[in-house]
Design a protein around this motif. Structure first.
Motif, mmCIF file in Angstrom:
data_model
loop_
_atom_site.group_PDB
_atom_site.id
_atom_site.type_symbol
_atom_site.label_atom_id
_atom_site.label_comp_id
_atom_site.label_asym_id
_atom_site.label_seq_id
_atom_site.Cartn_x
_atom_site.Cartn_y
_atom_site.Cartn_z
ATOM 1 N N LEU A 1 -11.080 -5.539 -17.253
ATOM 2 C CA LEU A 1 -11.748 -4.858 -15.947
ATOM 3 C C LEU A 1 -12.757 -5.106 -15.149
ATOM 4 C CD1 LEU A 1 -9.932 -1.053 -17.623
ATOM 5 C CD2 LEU A 1 -8.912 -2.680 -15.621
ATOM 6 N N ALA A 2 -13.541 -5.272 -15.863
ATOM 7 C CA ALA A 2 -14.841 -5.523 -15.138
ATOM 8 C C ALA A 2 -14.551 -6.526 -13.833
ATOM 9 C CB ALA A 2 -15.994 -5.491 -16.196
ATOM 10 N N ARG A 3 -14.087 -7.708 -14.872
ATOM 11 C CA ARG A 3 -13.412 -8.726 -14.027
ATOM 12 C C ARG A 3 -11.977 -8.703 -12.587
ATOM 13 N NH1 ARG A 3 -15.797 -11.310 -18.695
ATOM 14 N NH2 ARG A 3 -16.364 -12.113 -18.383
ATOM 15 N N LEU A 4 -11.797 -8.044 -13.451
ATOM 16 C CA LEU A 4 -9.624 -8.180 -12.553
ATOM 17 C C LEU A 4 -10.281 -6.897 -11.238
ATOM 18 C CD1 LEU A 4 -6.576 -8.210 -12.595
ATOM 19 C CD2 LEU A 4 -6.970 -6.339 -13.853
ATOM 20 N N VAL A 5 -10.958 -5.788 -11.515
ATOM 21 C CA VAL A 5 -11.107 -5.058 -10.439
ATOM 22 C C VAL A 5 -11.544 -5.421 -9.451
ATOM 23 C CG1 VAL A 5 -12.284 -3.118 -10.084
ATOM 24 C CG2 VAL A 5 -11.299 -3.369 -11.993
ATOM 25 N N PRO A 6 -12.758 -6.088 -9.096
ATOM 26 C CA PRO A 6 -13.543 -6.532 -8.366
ATOM 27 C C PRO A 6 -11.866 -7.773 -7.360
ATOM 28 C CG PRO A 6 -15.594 -7.174 -9.803
ATOM 29 C CD PRO A 6 -14.189 -6.476 -10.594
ATOM 30 N N VAL A 7 -11.433 -8.707 -8.713
ATOM 31 C CA VAL A 7 -10.653 -9.821 -8.132
ATOM 32 C C VAL A 7 -9.548 -9.113 -7.313
ATOM 33 C CG1 VAL A 7 -8.615 -11.211 -9.010
ATOM 34 C CG2 VAL A 7 -11.272 -11.380 -9.619
ATOM 35 N N LEU A 8 -9.087 -7.625 -7.550
ATOM 36 C CA LEU A 8 -8.074 -7.451 -7.017
ATOM 37 C C LEU A 8 -8.666 -6.399 -5.575
ATOM 38 C CD1 LEU A 8 -6.325 -5.740 -10.295
ATOM 39 C CD2 LEU A 8 -5.601 -7.429 -8.785
ATOM 40 N N VAL A 9 -9.908 -5.948 -5.331
ATOM 41 C CA VAL A 9 -9.970 -5.619 -4.732
ATOM 42 C C VAL A 9 -9.862 -6.312 -3.373
ATOM 43 C CG1 VAL A 9 -12.212 -4.154 -3.280
ATOM 44 C CG2 VAL A 9 -11.497 -3.821 -5.579
ATOM 45 N N VAL A 10 -10.620 -7.225 -3.889
ATOM 46 C CA VAL A 10 -10.989 -8.469 -2.440
ATOM 47 C C VAL A 10 -9.798 -9.660 -2.219
ATOM 48 C CG1 VAL A 10 -11.761 -10.824 -2.825
ATOM 49 C CG2 VAL A 10 -13.489 -9.618 -3.634
ATOM 50 N N ALA A 11 -8.565 -9.526 -2.921
ATOM 51 C CA ALA A 11 -7.251 -9.564 -2.799
ATOM 52 C C ALA A 11 -6.671 -8.737 -2.162
ATOM 53 C CB ALA A 11 -6.246 -9.754 -4.047
ATOM 54 N N SER A 12 -7.075 -6.923 -2.129
ATOM 55 C CA SER A 12 -6.203 -6.040 -0.890
ATOM 56 C C SER A 12 -7.129 -6.044 -0.035
ATOM 57 C CB SER A 12 -6.887 -4.713 -2.020
ATOM 58 O OG SER A 12 -8.205 -4.192 -1.965
#
Length: 142
Positions: free
Chosen positions: A83-94
């Motif tokens: 989650l520490a990696r996935l959340v920032p990636v998904l936020v940037v993608a959004s």
């Protein structure tokens, strides 16, 4: 291999309550962002600023984010690390569709202030989703 015990999750009623509270908090902040953007000169008729649009994305985003959190928590060996990696990636993608909208304003009323408000709304939903999900289904850090 030793199984790592997960912290306890909230009950169904507790989960619903926390998600409802998160939706109210995120919606209130997003409403403030819409009003601020309009006060700063954004077009009040901008379709994403209509309550049906932003409320559905706010609530839907919160629910989908929580669902993803639960899936990662259940399936990942080290969910905190994932989650520490996935959340920032998904936020940037959004934020990518908003950036594209800024470059190619295909929605009437698109402007810099309006798009920045939309981007801020994404950050609000992500922040609330993480806080609520960690409260409902805690994940050890790292």
């Amino acid at each position: 291999m030793t199984a790592v015990a997960q912290p306890r999750t909230a009950t169904a009623v507790g989960t619903a309550g926390w998600l409802a509270l998160g939706a109210v908090v995120a919606a209130a902040i997003d409403l403030g962002l819409v009003q601020l953007a309009i006060a700063l000169g954004a077009d009040a008729g901008f379709p994403p600023f209509q309550p049906a649009a932003w409320l559905s994305f706010t609530i839907g985003g919160l629910l989908l984010a929580h669902l993803g959190w639960r899936i990662v928590r259940r399936r990942a060996r080290r969910p905190g690390r994932v989650l520490a990696r996935l959340v920032p990636v998904l936020v940037v993608a959004s934020l990518v569709p908003n950036a594209i909208l800024l470059l190619a304003p295909v929605i009437p009323g698109t402007g810099v202030v309006a798009v920045l408000a939309l981007m801020a709304m994404h950050l609000v939903v992500a922040g609330v989703a993480v806080a609520v999900s960690q409260r409902i289904a805690p994940v050890p850090h790292g």
